[in-house]
Design a protein around this motif. Structure first.
Motif, PDB file in Angstrom:
ATOM      1  N   ASN A 101      49.463  31.877   3.336  1.00 30.39           N
ATOM      2  CA  ASN A 101      48.951  31.348   4.597  1.00 30.39           C
ATOM      3  C   ASN A 101      47.489  31.717   4.790  1.00 30.39           C
ATOM      4  O   ASN A 101      47.004  32.679   4.209  1.00 30.39           O
ATOM      5  N   VAL A 152      48.601  29.104   8.835  1.00 32.09           N
ATOM      6  CA  VAL A 152      48.920  27.786   8.287  1.00 32.09           C
ATOM      7  C   VAL A 152      49.082  27.922   6.772  1.00 32.09           C
ATOM      8  O   VAL A 152      48.373  28.695   6.130  1.00 32.09           O
ATOM      9  N   GLY A 169      53.331  26.198   9.824  1.00 33.14           N
ATOM     10  CA  GLY A 169      52.839  27.521  10.166  1.00 33.14           C
ATOM     11  C   GLY A 169      53.498  28.065  11.412  1.00 33.14           C
ATOM     12  O   GLY A 169      54.443  27.472  11.942  1.00 33.14           O
TER      13      GLY A 169
END
Length: 150
Positions: free
Chosen positions: A38, A85, A65
């Motif tokens: 992420n 995300v 996310g």
């Protein structure tokens, strides 16, 4: 002796079911092992009502996310929201972010709407085009007040 075997077997089944339940809850809550896939972004909302840490971040209805942090900015009195995300999702720098509702009785989630810029947001970047949550109560009050005026 056969009673002991059946008790051990029943205990093993109960423990396996409990472990499966805990694993499932971890997946639902977004606590999967390793969050290295992420990158973090921030956004500042006028109102972040209805979301909290762990709320889904979606793009085109697909979870990409989660909300990882929320705080009140003492200078602007706005809600600063941190999101994580997936690395595989590249967002353009003119991406919009808004707080959407799943329906009248559903919860809220954070929705990303990609823009058309050829430049992408970097890790730690800020999404500037934000739209906070809309209060259903205030909408109903406006509707009733507008209907009564006519």
């Amino acid at each position: 002796m056969s009673e002991n075997k059946s008790e051990v077997l029943a205990g093993g089944i109960v423990l396996a079911a409990a472990a499966g339940f805990l694993f499932y809850m971890g997946q639902v809550a977004g606590l999967s092992a390793g969050t290295s896939g992420n990158y973090d972004l921030t956004a500042s909302f006028r109102s972040a009502e209805g979301i909290s840490v762990g709320t889904d971040v979606r793009l085109a209805g697909v979870k990409i996310g989660t909300v990882t942090g929320m705080s009140l900015n003492p200078e602007t009195y706005r809600a600063d929201v941190d999101i994580a995300v997936l690395d595989s999702v590249e967002l353009s720098e003119d991406t919009s972010i808004l707080i959407s509702s799943e329906g009248l009785l559903g919860g809220n989630f954070v929705e990303l709407i990609p823009g058309g810029s050829p430049f992408n947001l970097e890790a730690g970047g800020e999404i500037e085009d934000t739209q906070g949550s809309v209060s259903l109560i205030s909408l109903l009050v406006k509707f009733v007040a507008g209907d009564a005026a006519e």
